[in-house]
Write a protein that holds these residues in place. Structure first.
Motif, short mmCIF file in Angstrom:
data_model
loop_
_atom_site.label_atom_id
_atom_site.label_comp_id
_atom_site.label_asym_id
_atom_site.label_seq_id
_atom_site.Cartn_x
_atom_site.Cartn_y
_atom_site.Cartn_z
N GLN A 112 -34.00 36.91 -30.71
CA GLN A 112 -34.72 37.62 -29.96
C GLN A 112 -33.98 38.42 -28.99
O GLN A 112 -33.19 38.08 -28.57
CB GLN A 112 -35.75 36.60 -29.36
N LEU A 113 -34.60 39.68 -28.76
CA LEU A 113 -33.81 40.33 -27.76
C LEU A 113 -34.65 40.47 -26.42
O LEU A 113 -35.68 40.20 -26.40
CB LEU A 113 -34.22 42.14 -28.20
N LEU A 114 -33.69 40.09 -25.47
CA LEU A 114 -34.03 39.82 -24.37
C LEU A 114 -33.70 41.00 -23.31
O LEU A 114 -32.91 41.78 -23.43
CB LEU A 114 -33.34 38.64 -23.68
N TYR A 115 -34.54 41.19 -22.06
CA TYR A 115 -34.43 42.25 -21.40
C TYR A 115 -34.57 43.76 -21.88
O TYR A 115 -33.56 44.51 -21.22
CB TYR A 115 -33.51 41.73 -20.45
N ALA A 116 -35.28 43.94 -22.92
CA ALA A 116 -35.22 45.19 -23.64
C ALA A 116 -35.55 46.22 -22.77
O ALA A 116 -34.97 47.34 -22.85
CB ALA A 116 -35.92 45.00 -24.96
N GLU A 117 -36.52 45.90 -21.99
CA GLU A 117 -37.17 47.03 -20.90
C GLU A 117 -36.04 47.48 -20.03
O GLU A 117 -36.14 48.59 -19.23
CB GLU A 117 -38.39 46.68 -20.46
N THR A 118 -35.11 46.61 -19.72
CA THR A 118 -34.10 47.05 -18.70
C THR A 118 -32.75 47.14 -19.31
O THR A 118 -31.73 47.23 -18.36
CB THR A 118 -34.19 46.06 -17.52
N ALA A 119 -32.66 47.25 -20.37
CA ALA A 119 -31.31 47.38 -21.28
C ALA A 119 -30.53 48.94 -20.53
O ALA A 119 -31.14 49.86 -20.20
CB ALA A 119 -31.45 47.59 -22.60
N LYS A 120 -29.46 48.69 -20.36
CA LYS A 120 -28.68 49.76 -19.64
C LYS A 120 -27.67 50.56 -20.58
O LYS A 120 -26.89 49.63 -21.51
CB LYS A 120 -27.76 49.17 -18.46
N ALA A 121 -27.91 51.58 -20.78
CA ALA A 121 -27.09 52.48 -21.78
C ALA A 121 -25.85 52.46 -21.31
O ALA A 121 -25.20 52.56 -20.55
CB ALA A 121 -27.42 54.03 -21.84
N GLY A 122 -24.68 51.96 -22.61
CA GLY A 122 -23.53 51.83 -22.44
C GLY A 122 -23.12 50.41 -21.73
O GLY A 122 -21.87 50.43 -21.65
N ALA A 124 -22.54 46.16 -21.87
CA ALA A 124 -21.93 45.29 -22.69
C ALA A 124 -23.13 44.76 -23.50
O ALA A 124 -24.20 44.47 -22.89
CB ALA A 124 -21.20 44.29 -21.99
N ARG A 125 -22.92 44.30 -24.63
CA ARG A 125 -23.82 43.51 -25.53
C ARG A 125 -23.28 42.24 -25.54
O ARG A 125 -22.17 41.86 -25.82
CB ARG A 125 -23.63 44.24 -26.90
N TRP A 126 -24.34 41.21 -25.55
CA TRP A 126 -24.11 39.90 -25.28
C TRP A 126 -24.99 39.00 -26.66
O TRP A 126 -25.97 39.77 -26.90
CB TRP A 126 -24.83 39.34 -24.17
N LEU A 127 -24.39 38.18 -26.78
CA LEU A 127 -25.14 37.35 -28.07
C LEU A 127 -25.03 35.94 -27.40
O LEU A 127 -23.98 35.47 -27.02
CB LEU A 127 -24.31 37.28 -29.31
N VAL A 128 -26.15 35.31 -26.99
CA VAL A 128 -26.42 33.84 -26.42
C VAL A 128 -26.77 32.87 -27.51
O VAL A 128 -27.77 33.13 -28.27
CB VAL A 128 -27.41 33.95 -25.34
N LEU A 129 -25.79 31.96 -27.90
CA LEU A 129 -26.26 30.98 -28.84
C LEU A 129 -26.43 29.65 -28.10
O LEU A 129 -25.47 29.07 -27.49
CB LEU A 129 -25.37 30.68 -29.99
N ALA A 130 -27.72 28.99 -28.04
CA ALA A 130 -27.97 27.98 -27.32
C ALA A 130 -28.52 26.68 -28.13
O ALA A 130 -29.38 27.03 -28.62
CB ALA A 130 -29.14 28.36 -26.12
N GLN A 131 -28.03 25.63 -27.72
CA GLN A 131 -28.23 24.35 -28.21
C GLN A 131 -29.64 24.12 -28.04
O GLN A 131 -29.99 23.90 -26.41
CB GLN A 131 -27.11 23.25 -27.82
N SER A 132 -30.35 23.78 -28.74
CA SER A 132 -32.11 23.70 -28.47
C SER A 132 -32.71 22.61 -29.43
O SER A 132 -32.15 22.42 -30.57
CB SER A 132 -32.76 25.09 -28.67
N PRO A 133 -33.82 22.10 -28.91
CA PRO A 133 -34.45 21.07 -29.62
C PRO A 133 -35.19 21.83 -30.64
O PRO A 133 -35.34 23.18 -30.70
CB PRO A 133 -35.58 20.35 -28.45
N PRO A 134 -35.70 21.15 -31.74
CA PRO A 134 -36.30 21.66 -32.87
C PRO A 134 -37.61 22.53 -32.51
O PRO A 134 -38.02 23.57 -33.35
CB PRO A 134 -36.70 20.67 -33.74
N ALA A 135 -38.26 22.19 -31.36
CA ALA A 135 -39.31 22.81 -30.84
C ALA A 135 -39.20 24.27 -30.40
O ALA A 135 -40.00 25.21 -30.37
CB ALA A 135 -40.26 22.00 -30.00
N ALA A 136 -37.85 24.40 -30.09
CA ALA A 136 -37.44 25.61 -29.68
C ALA A 136 -37.71 26.93 -30.85
O ALA A 136 -37.50 28.07 -30.27
CB ALA A 136 -36.24 25.77 -29.27
N LEU A 137 -37.84 26.25 -32.12
CA LEU A 137 -37.73 27.62 -33.07
C LEU A 137 -39.21 28.28 -32.97
O LEU A 137 -39.25 29.37 -33.53
CB LEU A 137 -37.56 26.80 -34.33
N GLN A 138 -40.11 27.69 -32.46
CA GLN A 138 -41.38 28.36 -32.37
C GLN A 138 -41.75 28.59 -30.98
O GLN A 138 -42.58 29.44 -30.69
CB GLN A 138 -42.51 27.35 -32.98
#
Length: 266
Positions: A112-122, A124-138
């Motif tokens: 999912q793309l976070l903070y898309a409305e405030t993204a700054k041109a140029g 840094a691009r981040w990829l956040v992978l978070a350990q989550s419970p199964p319920a987090a899939l929905q």
């Protein structure tokens, strides 16, 4: 001398208005009549006493008991004996734990793309992978206390203002065996899609699985790694920090390291 009138004569005198008195009965007749009356009176008195005695006897000797409803109680059904506990079947492996010798399988949820409305041109691009419970899939990313803490952490790193793009994906540990190459293939596809300047892996078990390392988490933290050729930093996940808030300072140090790596790659 008394007049003994027959009934016809008395009737004729009454018609003429002459009042005729009935002569007294002889003394013998009066005495007999008195005895007869006394006898009848005694009999009546005796009969009255007998009737009273009989009524008393009826009340005392034969009292009427009040009617009592008869309630028939049905016998309670016999309670079945509790079945003995079932012995575990050694041939059926538990669904809560992987089979012996097999590695648990990790599933990568939809990014999912976070903070898309405030993204700054140029930025840094981040990829956040978070350990989550199964319920987090929905569930939404920032739902609940852990979600709010995650949002605060990313905002503290200014990802809501200075980042070019922040892509978030949950990592769910499943209690079934699976091949690591499937996870590696899914991560490779995600990295190619996100093209991040830095990868932030949150959670001890997730970090050890993605980096394929058995080192203690304390040694994995605080230094950069590489995931499919991208700079990677590992840190504590938000649910852990809720349980152990004393480690939030360590998590901030990890974020600062990740921000430095992101600035170099941007």
């Amino acid at each position: 001398m008394s007049m003994n009138l027959d009934p016809r004569q008395r009737a004729m005198l009454r018609e003429m208005g002459v009042r005729v008195w009935q002569p007294l009965a002889p003394v013998a007749e009066i005495q007999v009549a008195t005895e007869v009356i006394a006898a009848h009176a005694g009999t009546a008195s005796a009969n009255s006493q007998f009737d009273q005695h009989f009524e008393e006897k009826k009340v005392v000797a034969a009292p009427v008991a009040p009617a009592v409803p008869i309630v028939r109680r049905e016998a309670a059904p016999a309670r079945p004996a509790s079945p003995p506990p079932l012995a575990p079947n050694p041939a059926a492996p538990s669904e809560a734990a992987p089979a012996a010798g097999a590695q648990p399988c990790w599933r990568v949820g939809q990014a999912q793309l976070l903070y898309a409305e405030t993204a700054k041109a140029g930025g840094a691009r981040w990829l956040v992978l978070a350990q989550s419970p199964p319920a987090a899939l929905q569930a939404p990313v920032f739902e609940g206390d852990a979600g709010r803490l995650l949002d605060n952490m990313l905002r503290a790193a200014r990802l809501d203002r200075d980042a070019g793009a922040v892509l978030f994906a949950p990592l769910v540990r499943q209690a079934v065996s699976g091949a690591m190459d499937e996870l590696a293939a899914a991560l490779l596809a995600l990295v190619e899609q996100a093209r991040p300047d830095v990868v932030l892996v949150m959670g001890r078990l997730a970090a050890q699985a993605l980096l394929q390392s058995s080192e203690p988490f304390g040694k994995l933290r605080g230094r950069p790694h590489a995931l499919h050729g991208r700079p990677t930093v590992v840190t504590h996940d938000a649910p852990y920090l809720l349980r152990c808030p004393q480690d939030k300072a360590k998590a901030w140090d990890d974020l600062c390291l990740a921000m430095g790596l992101a600035a170099r790659g941007a």
